[in-house]
Motif scaffolding. Sequence first.
Motif, PDB file in Angstrom:
ATOM      1  N   ASN A 179       0.808  -1.216   0.000  1.00 59.81           N
ATOM      2  CA  ASN A 179       0.000   0.000   0.000  1.00 59.81           C
ATOM      3  C   ASN A 179       0.841   1.266   0.000  1.00 59.81           C
ATOM      4  O   ASN A 179       0.484   2.261  -0.641  1.00 59.81           O
ATOM      5  N   SER A 180       1.964   1.252   0.696  1.00 59.90           N
ATOM      6  CA  SER A 180       2.828   2.434   0.720  1.00 59.90           C
ATOM      7  C   SER A 180       3.379   2.725  -0.667  1.00 59.90           C
ATOM      8  O   SER A 180       3.403   3.879  -1.119  1.00 59.90           O
ATOM      9  N   ALA A 181       3.799   1.684  -1.373  1.00 60.47           N
ATOM     10  CA  ALA A 181       4.321   1.861  -2.725  1.00 60.47           C
ATOM     11  C   ALA A 181       3.219   2.271  -3.692  1.00 60.47           C
ATOM     12  O   ALA A 181       3.443   3.098  -4.580  1.00 60.47           O
ATOM     13  N   LEU A 182       2.027   1.706  -3.534  1.00 55.80           N
ATOM     14  CA  LEU A 182       0.898   2.096  -4.383  1.00 55.80           C
ATOM     15  C   LEU A 182       0.540   3.565  -4.194  1.00 55.80           C
ATOM     16  O   LEU A 182       0.277   4.281  -5.159  1.00 55.80           O
ATOM     17  N   PHE A 183       0.559   4.008  -2.949  1.00 57.65           N
ATOM     18  CA  PHE A 183       0.239   5.416  -2.665  1.00 57.65           C
ATOM     19  C   PHE A 183       1.327   6.333  -3.217  1.00 57.65           C
ATOM     20  O   PHE A 183       1.028   7.363  -3.843  1.00 57.65           O
ATOM     21  N   ALA A 184       2.579   5.964  -3.023  1.00 56.04           N
ATOM     22  CA  ALA A 184       3.687   6.797  -3.495  1.00 56.04           C
ATOM     23  C   ALA A 184       3.693   6.902  -5.014  1.00 56.04           C
ATOM     24  O   ALA A 184       4.051   7.945  -5.571  1.00 56.04           O
ATOM     25  N   ALA A 185       3.261   5.840  -5.698  1.00 56.55           N
ATOM     26  CA  ALA A 185       3.240   5.845  -7.159  1.00 56.55           C
ATOM     27  C   ALA A 185       1.945   6.426  -7.724  1.00 56.55           C
ATOM     28  O   ALA A 185       1.808   6.522  -8.952  1.00 56.55           O
ATOM     29  N   GLY A 186       1.019   6.819  -6.859  1.00 58.09           N
ATOM     30  CA  GLY A 186      -0.207   7.462  -7.314  1.00 58.09           C
ATOM     31  C   GLY A 186      -1.311   6.516  -7.741  1.00 58.09           C
ATOM     32  O   GLY A 186      -2.264   6.938  -8.403  1.00 58.09           O
ATOM     33  N   TYR A 187      -1.214   5.235  -7.350  1.00 60.29           N
ATOM     34  CA  TYR A 187      -2.262   4.284  -7.713  1.00 60.29           C
ATOM     35  C   TYR A 187      -3.466   4.357  -6.772  1.00 60.29           C
ATOM     36  O   TYR A 187      -4.606   4.157  -7.199  1.00 60.29           O
ATOM     37  N   ILE A 188      -3.218   4.582  -5.497  1.00 64.37           N
ATOM     38  CA  ILE A 188      -4.309   4.674  -4.522  1.00 64.37           C
ATOM     39  C   ILE A 188      -4.263   6.023  -3.822  1.00 64.37           C
ATOM     40  O   ILE A 188      -3.237   6.707  -3.815  1.00 64.37           O
ATOM     41  N   ASP A 189      -5.404   6.401  -3.234  1.00 62.79           N
ATOM     42  CA  ASP A 189      -5.490   7.685  -2.530  1.00 62.79           C
ATOM     43  C   ASP A 189      -5.426   7.460  -1.027  1.00 62.79           C
ATOM     44  O   ASP A 189      -5.107   6.355  -0.557  1.00 62.79           O
ATOM     45  N   SER A 190      -5.751   8.491  -0.258  1.00 63.83           N
ATOM     46  CA  SER A 190      -5.642   8.411   1.199  1.00 63.83           C
ATOM     47  C   SER A 190      -6.653   7.453   1.818  1.00 63.83           C
ATOM     48  O   SER A 190      -6.516   7.065   2.974  1.00 63.83           O
ATOM     49  N   THR A 191      -7.675   7.054   1.060  1.00 59.55           N
ATOM     50  CA  THR A 191      -8.643   6.070   1.567  1.00 59.55           C
ATOM     51  C   THR A 191      -8.186   4.643   1.275  1.00 59.55           C
ATOM     52  O   THR A 191      -8.902   3.691   1.578  1.00 59.55           O
ATOM     53  N   SER A 192      -7.016   4.487   0.660  1.00 58.84           N
ATOM     54  CA  SER A 192      -6.458   3.183   0.265  1.00 58.84           C
ATOM     55  C   SER A 192      -7.320   2.489  -0.779  1.00 58.84           C
ATOM     56  O   SER A 192      -7.472   1.256  -0.781  1.00 58.84           O
ATOM     57  N   ASN A 193      -7.877   3.292  -1.686  1.00 60.26           N
ATOM     58  CA  ASN A 193      -8.601   2.767  -2.834  1.00 60.26           C
ATOM     59  C   ASN A 193      -8.045   3.396  -4.108  1.00 60.26           C
ATOM     60  O   ASN A 193      -7.392   4.438  -4.060  1.00 60.26           O
ATOM     61  N   LEU A 194      -8.308   2.764  -5.247  1.00 57.17           N
ATOM     62  CA  LEU A 194      -7.807   3.276  -6.521  1.00 57.17           C
ATOM     63  C   LEU A 194      -8.200   4.736  -6.744  1.00 57.17           C
ATOM     64  O   LEU A 194      -9.328   5.132  -6.446  1.00 57.17           O
ATOM     65  N   VAL A 195      -7.295   5.526  -7.279  1.00 57.26           N
ATOM     66  CA  VAL A 195      -7.601   6.909  -7.612  1.00 57.26           C
ATOM     67  C   VAL A 195      -8.575   6.935  -8.790  1.00 57.26           C
ATOM     68  O   VAL A 195      -8.694   5.959  -9.555  1.00 57.26           O
ATOM     69  N   ALA A 196      -9.281   8.036  -8.951  1.00 63.22           N
ATOM     70  CA  ALA A 196     -10.327   8.123  -9.980  1.00 63.22           C
ATOM     71  C   ALA A 196      -9.791   7.849 -11.379  1.00 63.22           C
ATOM     72  O   ALA A 196     -10.461   7.225 -12.202  1.00 63.22           O
ATOM     73  N   ALA A 197      -8.557   8.282 -11.660  1.00 66.24           N
ATOM     74  CA  ALA A 197      -7.992   8.107 -13.002  1.00 66.24           C
ATOM     75  C   ALA A 197      -7.713   6.655 -13.334  1.00 66.24           C
ATOM     76  O   ALA A 197      -7.532   6.304 -14.504  1.00 66.24           O
ATOM     77  N   LEU A 198      -7.671   5.785 -12.324  1.00 73.17           N
ATOM     78  CA  LEU A 198      -7.440   4.356 -12.538  1.00 73.17           C
ATOM     79  C   LEU A 198      -8.633   3.517 -12.107  1.00 73.17           C
ATOM     80  O   LEU A 198      -8.547   2.283 -12.078  1.00 73.17           O
ATOM     81  N   ASP A 199      -9.721   4.172 -11.782  1.00 75.81           N
ATOM     82  CA  ASP A 199     -10.954   3.482 -11.408  1.00 75.81           C
ATOM     83  C   ASP A 199     -11.734   3.198 -12.689  1.00 75.81           C
ATOM     84  O   ASP A 199     -12.177   4.122 -13.382  1.00 75.81           O
ATOM     85  N   ALA A 200     -11.899   1.925 -13.041  1.00 66.42           N
ATOM     86  CA  ALA A 200     -12.499   1.555 -14.326  1.00 66.42           C
ATOM     87  C   ALA A 200     -13.908   2.106 -14.482  1.00 66.42           C
ATOM     88  O   ALA A 200     -14.297   2.526 -15.577  1.00 66.42           O
TER      89      ALA A 200
END
Length: 316
Positions: A179-200
Amino acid sequence: MKKLMMGVVAAMAVSVMAVELDPSDPLNDFRITRFWMEGDMPMFEFNHTTDGSGNSILPYVRPLGKANLKDAWLHVPDGGNPAFRFFAAEVVPPGCESAVDDGVQLWENGPYWASRNVGASKPEEYGYYFWWGDAVGYTRSGGTWKDDYYYSDVTWVSSTDEEMGASPFVSCPTYGKNNSALFAAGYIDSTSNLVAALDAATVHLSSPWRMPTREEMEALIDKCTTTWITTNGVNGCLVTGTGDYADRSIFLPAAGLGDHSDLNHPGSGGYYWSSTPSSANPDNAWGLYFDSGDFSRRSVGRYDGRSVRPVRVSAQ
């Protein structure tokens, strides 16, 4: 895909999508609640019919796209004049059928679940398959049916009609990241879910549609009843609310699982993504699995091609 707009406009507006009678307003027979912006092209035209003397007797709406009646005809007396008839309709531009959906709430304060998968125009259609973090989506073309449970040597076609030279379900950039790496790379947001740009769901249907979270998947399992059924020749699971919501349901087709160049278990297994990665396993994300005897959440590998069923927090 055109953007869905919201608003209330005059009855003679050019580009409109859904109309309904507002009998409390004597100056506005119609209230338009949703409409498509399609340049200068209307999605339906407003007109009326007349009697032999040229007097208006019936407002009339002719759809210019696919129309779905939302309510039965409503007859409204107008003093000594003939009764007017009104209906609410959705008019969908060609190719945008999957964007129109009010959603179904299956428990109190729960989200509204879309009636069909991302990429599908009907509840029983499989729609697109996504690896976790993918917002493109792919459909099966061809392949050989093998051993009564899977297609081998499938050609996967992207939502942009690009034929894949290699399987899209091999290389997954979110695989192996905690999760830390996903957040740092911009895949997930502060809620620990996919960011809108990667939400299908958000990418294909626009906000406020999004993928369900792990918690919403769990609530779907805990708060609903399920029945394995066949509808229009397609196997899947009918998910029904309980208590005050027992008259509401959605159908989840058993679309199978994209695995390298294979499509496994179409018609016998359903595999759906949530937007939540597994915090315990950097290779996995949370999803829903079901078959004729099971309906449960699972932590699964992010590289598989799975379906997405959108949710939204409120009805349209």
